[in-house]
Design an enzyme around this catalytic site. Structure first.
Site, PDB file in Angstrom:
ATOM      1  N   HIS A   7       0.818  -1.215   0.000  1.00 14.23           N
ATOM      2  CA  HIS A   7       0.000   0.000   0.000  1.00 14.23           C
ATOM      3  C   HIS A   7       0.853   1.267   0.000  1.00 14.23           C
ATOM      4  O   HIS A   7       1.932   1.300   0.593  1.00 14.23           O
ATOM      5  CB  HIS A   7      -1.027   0.009   1.131  1.00 14.23           C
ATOM      6  CG  HIS A   7      -0.449  -0.015   2.525  1.00 14.23           C
ATOM      7  ND1 HIS A   7      -0.181   1.126   3.233  1.00 14.23           N
ATOM      8  CD2 HIS A   7      -0.111  -1.044   3.337  1.00 14.23           C
ATOM      9  CE1 HIS A   7       0.280   0.799   4.432  1.00 14.23           C
ATOM     10  NE2 HIS A   7       0.343  -0.514   4.521  1.00 14.23           N
TER      11      HIS A   7
ATOM     12  N   ASP B  68       6.268   0.709   6.644  1.00 17.81           N
ATOM     13  CA  ASP B  68       4.839   0.460   6.434  1.00 17.81           C
ATOM     14  C   ASP B  68       4.253   1.523   5.529  1.00 17.81           C
ATOM     15  O   ASP B  68       3.810   2.548   6.004  1.00 17.81           O
ATOM     16  CB  ASP B  68       4.159   0.429   7.808  1.00 17.81           C
ATOM     17  CG  ASP B  68       2.703   0.040   7.733  1.00 17.81           C
ATOM     18  OD1 ASP B  68       2.273  -0.422   6.673  1.00 17.81           O
ATOM     19  OD2 ASP B  68       2.004   0.221   8.745  1.00 17.81           O
TER      20      ASP B  68
ATOM     21  N   GLU C   2      -5.155   1.670   2.717  1.00 17.24           N
ATOM     22  CA  GLU C   2      -5.011   0.537   3.646  1.00 17.24           C
ATOM     23  C   GLU C   2      -5.114   0.983   5.096  1.00 17.24           C
ATOM     24  O   GLU C   2      -5.722   0.303   5.935  1.00 17.24           O
ATOM     25  CB  GLU C   2      -3.667  -0.168   3.416  1.00 17.24           C
ATOM     26  CG  GLU C   2      -3.552  -1.528   4.107  1.00 17.24           C
ATOM     27  CD  GLU C   2      -3.101  -1.496   5.549  1.00 17.24           C
ATOM     28  OE1 GLU C   2      -3.243  -2.522   6.241  1.00 17.24           O
ATOM     29  OE2 GLU C   2      -2.605  -0.449   6.015  1.00 17.24           O
ATOM     30  N   GLU C   3      -4.521   2.136   5.400  1.00 17.44           N
ATOM     31  CA  GLU C   3      -4.481   2.584   6.796  1.00 17.44           C
ATOM     32  C   GLU C   3      -5.835   3.084   7.298  1.00 17.44           C
ATOM     33  O   GLU C   3      -5.991   3.334   8.488  1.00 17.44           O
ATOM     34  CB  GLU C   3      -3.416   3.673   6.976  1.00 17.44           C
ATOM     35  CG  GLU C   3      -1.995   3.218   6.647  1.00 17.44           C
ATOM     36  CD  GLU C   3      -1.404   2.218   7.645  1.00 17.44           C
ATOM     37  OE1 GLU C   3      -2.134   1.773   8.553  1.00 17.44           O
ATOM     38  OE2 GLU C   3      -0.219   1.879   7.494  1.00 17.44           O
TER      39      GLU C   3
ATOM     40  N   GLU D 180       3.617  -6.419   3.367  1.00 18.80           N
ATOM     41  CA  GLU D 180       3.684  -5.581   4.563  1.00 18.80           C
ATOM     42  C   GLU D 180       5.020  -5.851   5.254  1.00 18.80           C
ATOM     43  O   GLU D 180       5.600  -6.922   5.083  1.00 18.80           O
ATOM     44  CB  GLU D 180       2.533  -5.934   5.518  1.00 18.80           C
ATOM     45  CG  GLU D 180       1.166  -5.511   5.039  1.00 18.80           C
ATOM     46  CD  GLU D 180       0.840  -4.063   5.360  1.00 18.80           C
ATOM     47  OE1 GLU D 180       1.744  -3.302   5.756  1.00 18.80           O
ATOM     48  OE2 GLU D 180      -0.330  -3.687   5.197  1.00 18.80           O
TER      49      GLU D 180
ATOM     50  N   HIS E 102       3.953   3.632  12.447  1.00 15.47           N
ATOM     51  CA  HIS E 102       2.916   4.554  12.926  1.00 15.47           C
ATOM     52  C   HIS E 102       3.450   5.449  14.043  1.00 15.47           C
ATOM     53  O   HIS E 102       2.674   6.179  14.660  1.00 15.47           O
ATOM     54  CB  HIS E 102       1.650   3.826  13.429  1.00 15.47           C
ATOM     55  CG  HIS E 102       0.960   2.999  12.383  1.00 15.47           C
ATOM     56  ND1 HIS E 102      -0.329   2.548  12.533  1.00 15.47           N
ATOM     57  CD2 HIS E 102       1.366   2.551  11.179  1.00 15.47           C
ATOM     58  CE1 HIS E 102      -0.684   1.831  11.463  1.00 15.47           C
ATOM     59  NE2 HIS E 102       0.346   1.828  10.634  1.00 15.47           N
TER      60      HIS E 102
HETATM   61 ZN    ZN Z   1       0.784  -1.470   6.288  1.00 16.44          ZN
END
Ligand code: ZN
Length: 403
Positions: free
Chosen positions: A102, A131, A165-166, A190, A374
């Site tokens: 993604h 990510d 995706e998030e 991922e 994140h």
């Molecule tokens: Zn991801």
């Protein structure tokens, strides 16, 4: 990838390779992977320098342009819609292979000012670098190195990069499910947690539960008995259902909305709940069980209904998927590395959408090793680049050659 997903990856035992017959590495392929290490890192830097938060339409368009250009340079026909880049390559083999990653991140525009790209020892930092920009860079360079090796042992090779995706893949989930259903294998790229190098065998699905109580309004002071109190009934139904046990599901009531004024018996009440799923048919079974429970009211003449809305489906490696995960361990052993198989997590992944039709063998976490996703110190590890290039290349070759 959900942060929780990485957190629960810890504490998993490495599968023992001892006693197994370890094959020699494909030296030519390993050399090609070595030649792609530095170019992959250069690509990764370019990807990080394009900010692409899930709500940043301009940034995601730039990411889409970049991905489209790179995939066309590799010889793909590229289609773009709903923020999704889909690239197709025609080969000479029989298998249909799909790769996905993604383009969006959890970060807000301007993040590079406070969280810049930087290299520090064996780590490279940047927002979204693991990510999932690592997955995109890995796919681009795996395809480049296999192309230069002359590998075309597939009927169809498809790459899907999505932009949401998030935030639950609401626009891309059906597309991913549909594409995956037309392929034999799907490799979702991922990242995986460092330092434990592994792949994930399952991840939770998500749904939302809505409970609605319909009662009757009345003056709370002078005619309360004429009313049917939806708040009291909702409380009763929440207590009745809070510990409901349906295998492969988990329900937690988290929000409620009831009553406008204090001098009126409330006529309606609503509660919302978070649902996690580890079974593909969990939504239907939980909904049925809830409906049976709420059929018995406490406040007479009230009606309670429960609806479940499915979000991202659960991902659960099939028996065939587990066999291919074991093959991945064997490939890693060729280059003297150990690969852990993580049994599961409470997070979610688009491998769930890819698994929906049940047709393709779906495998997850083929991206680079990294941590802090994140967060404000997200990084990838430099020493994961070579093994992961080798692993994905060999897996594609094996999948293409499988009959
Ligand atoms: Zn991801």
């Amino acid at each position: 990838m959900n942060k929780l997903l990485l957190a629960v990856m810890l504490g998993v035992a490495l599968a023992a390779n001892s006693g197994a017959c370890v094959a020699a590495p494909d030296e030519a392929l390993l050399d090609a992977a070595r030649r792609h290490e530095a170019p992959l890192l250069a690509t990764l830097k370019e990807l990080v320098l394009i900010e692409s938060g899930s709500s940043d339409a301009a940034g995601l368009a730039r990411m889409g342009d970049y991905a489209e250009r790179r995939l066309k340079e590799l010889g793909a026909a590229v289609e773009r819609k709903d923020g999704i880049v889909t690239a197709r390559f025609k080969g000479t083999g029989v298998r249909k292979l799909m790769l996905m990653a993604h383009m969006d991140t959890v970060y807000q525009p301007g993040i590079l000012a406070t969280q810049p790209y930087r290299v520090d020892g064996k780590r490279v930092y940047g927002p979204g670098i693991a990510d999932d920009k690592s997955g995109i860079a890995l796919i681009l360079h795996t395809l480049a190195l296999l192309r230069s090796a002359g590998w075309r042992d597939y009927a169809q090779l498809t790459v899907v990069f999505n932009s949401d995706e998030e935030i639950g893949s609401r626009a891309s989930g059906d597309w991913i499910a549909m594409q995956a259903g037309e392929h034999d294998f799907v490799f979702s790229c991922e990242p995986h947690g460092a330092p434990l190098d592994g792949i994930l065998l399952s991840a939770s699905g998500i749904a939302t539960a809505t409970m609605t109580v319909q009662g009757r309004a009345a003056h709370a002071g002078v005619a309360a008995k004429a009313g049917r109190n939806a708040l009291i009934e909702l409380s009763h139904q929440l207590l009745q259902t809070k510990d409901i046990e349906v295998p492969g599901t988990q329900l937690n009531w988290t929000r409620a909305n009831v009553g406008m004024v204090t001098n009126q018996i409330p006529a309606s009440a609503t509660a919302l709940g978070d649902v996690r799923l580890s079974a593909p048919d969990g939504v239907q079974r939980l909904q049925q069980a809830l409906r049976e429970k709420v059929a018995t009211p406490l406040v007479s003449d009230t009606v309670t209904t429960v609806e479940l809305k499915a979000g991202r489906p659960p991902y659960l490696a099939t028996a065939a998927g587990r066999a291919w995960a074991a093959k991945a361990q064997g490939i890693y052993a060729e280059i003297g590395r150990e690969l852990a198989l993580y049994p599961g997590s409470g997070g979610g992944t688009d491998a769930g959408y890819a698994s929906r039709s049940g047709k393709a063998i779906v495998l997850e976490s083929f991206g680079l090793g990294g941590e802090g996703v994140h967060g404000n110190d997200e990084y990838i590890t430099l020493d994961s680049v070579l093994p992961r290039l080798y692993l994905l290349s060999r897996m594609l070759q094996e999948a293409g050659a499988s009959r």
